[in-house]
Motif scaffolding. Sequence first.
Motif, mmCIF file in Angstrom:
data_model
loop_
_atom_site.group_PDB
_atom_site.id
_atom_site.type_symbol
_atom_site.label_atom_id
_atom_site.label_comp_id
_atom_site.label_asym_id
_atom_site.label_seq_id
_atom_site.Cartn_x
_atom_site.Cartn_y
_atom_site.Cartn_z
ATOM 1 N N LEU A 184 7.103 33.504 12.911
ATOM 2 C CA LEU A 184 8.103 33.604 11.849
ATOM 3 C C LEU A 184 7.418 34.374 10.731
ATOM 4 O O LEU A 184 6.598 33.841 10.001
ATOM 5 N N SER A 222 10.165 27.429 12.852
ATOM 6 C CA SER A 222 9.327 28.234 13.739
ATOM 7 C C SER A 222 9.099 27.527 15.071
ATOM 8 O O SER A 222 9.185 28.143 16.145
ATOM 9 N N ARG A 255 12.423 27.497 17.110
ATOM 10 C CA ARG A 255 12.707 28.815 17.669
ATOM 11 C C ARG A 255 11.765 29.144 18.826
ATOM 12 O O ARG A 255 12.173 29.753 19.828
ATOM 13 N N SER A 257 3.838 29.629 15.843
ATOM 14 C CA SER A 257 4.038 28.508 16.771
ATOM 15 C C SER A 257 3.781 28.996 18.192
ATOM 16 O O SER A 257 4.371 29.989 18.622
ATOM 17 N N LYS A 309 9.076 37.595 17.610
ATOM 18 C CA LYS A 309 8.917 37.580 16.156
ATOM 19 C C LYS A 309 10.280 37.535 15.478
ATOM 20 O O LYS A 309 11.270 38.039 16.007
ATOM 21 N N ARG A 361 0.244 25.139 16.045
ATOM 22 C CA ARG A 361 0.914 25.625 14.836
ATOM 23 C C ARG A 361 -0.121 26.093 13.823
ATOM 24 O O ARG A 361 -1.187 25.484 13.678
ATOM 25 N N THR A 410 8.158 25.776 8.822
ATOM 26 C CA THR A 410 7.252 25.226 9.833
ATOM 27 C C THR A 410 8.050 24.630 10.999
ATOM 28 O O THR A 410 7.761 24.900 12.173
ATOM 29 N N SER A 449 3.347 33.460 6.860
ATOM 30 C CA SER A 449 3.980 33.480 8.179
ATOM 31 C C SER A 449 3.645 32.190 8.921
ATOM 32 O O SER A 449 2.584 31.599 8.715
ATOM 33 N N LYS A 450 4.567 31.773 9.769
ATOM 34 C CA LYS A 450 4.382 30.540 10.535
ATOM 35 C C LYS A 450 4.255 30.886 12.016
ATOM 36 O O LYS A 450 5.159 31.460 12.615
#
Length: 441
Positions: A432, A169, A172, A274, A263, A334, A166, A271-272
Amino acid sequence: MFINKNLIHNKNERGEEMNYRTIDMGSYQLHFIQTDRFKTITVRVCLRDNIVKEEITLRNFLTTFLTYSTDTYRTKRELVLKAQDLYAVNAYTKSYRAGRFNMISFYLSMLNEKYTEKGMLSKSLDFLADIIFHPNFYDEEKFQEAFQFLYQSMETSILGLKENPTLYSAVRMLEEMDPDMPYAYHEHGYLEDLEKIDKKSLEEYYHKIISSSLVDIYVIGSFDEEEMLNLLKEKMAFETFKRPKVSQLILQEKLPRRSKVRKEEIDGNQSKLSIGCKIGELTEFERNYVLSIYNMILGSGSESKFFRIIREKHSMAYYVYSSLNKLDSLMLIRAGISKSNFEHVVKLIKKEMKEMEEGIFKDEDIVIAKNNYLTLLKEIEDNENAIIETYLAKDLLNLGDIEERKQMIEKVTKEDIVKVAKKVKIDTIFLLEGNKEDEGN
């Protein structure tokens, strides 16, 4: 020589008074918050500096080191035993970013002398002063023990970023958005900078910040102001130079016309997602109040549009919410999703944001959001550090105190919210992506 700059009297709904005043001490600004609400007195010493990416790791290391080994109490155990001897005072430090600045805060919470014994206030402040002004750079053996322990601990923390999907993501996503902006910097630091830290660099950096930081000291509780003033003047021996405070706000000068999608794959089922949204130019009222109500209606809490539509109605997310970073002029969204639902979830998020721009939400939503906001303010009144944060926000954002916020939030209209909604634009969508598709929510 000091100057009384400001004195504010407030009374909450229960009739409890809270008086606030600031005092210019020359090398630092003193903030007194008088209230009978607590049995404790809390002191928070804030050191503020321009953020430098290459100094984040060093600053974090130093912040922890200062509560691990001092010239007087050379091991963590000795510090803990002394804290217990002072009727279990709670002392700790924290390093964090606020807009364009990096902050180090020293916290000390102690029982009021009326519940302990005469002289404990002075002794407790001596303990805090020892942590701030007398780090252990001289006992080589104890220094190395602390250094090696903290080095390994920080190395583990930095390397462990990917183990928190979490957080990773979100980090990034911000890097993909604007890699050179302060909000894209890693708050835990960088391994390459950790490897450069040694005793010499740590000591030099300590002397740099202790002599050049912008310093604010907050005190909250029931205390004799003249006594507290004299004690702090004696023990908080800062020699920082006086300089004007500048805005910590990061303004988004150019809003995106279209969003970009990035991605990255991880090993896992979930999958996370953001999403980073940039916020355009706002008035002070819009930033401090309207934006909060907009976010509450859209994505903050179980009564928000995101939760009701994406989580409950469509069952497209394990969780979904939005949050604000007002100093960065950002809204972050999120969600935990299945990768097969990615496009559908993004489409629903965009649809709900578009409806906010078009005023497609109920007056009841505004009432609920305002009531939730007021509930949060009541919770602040029960926590010393939260109250200090309120007055720190007054300094950083020119945000009103608790009573002023209660009055201002009632002035927010639907037209205000729609106007702000049009200034929030999606910039970066980061997924992510779990490489093992699950069977649904």
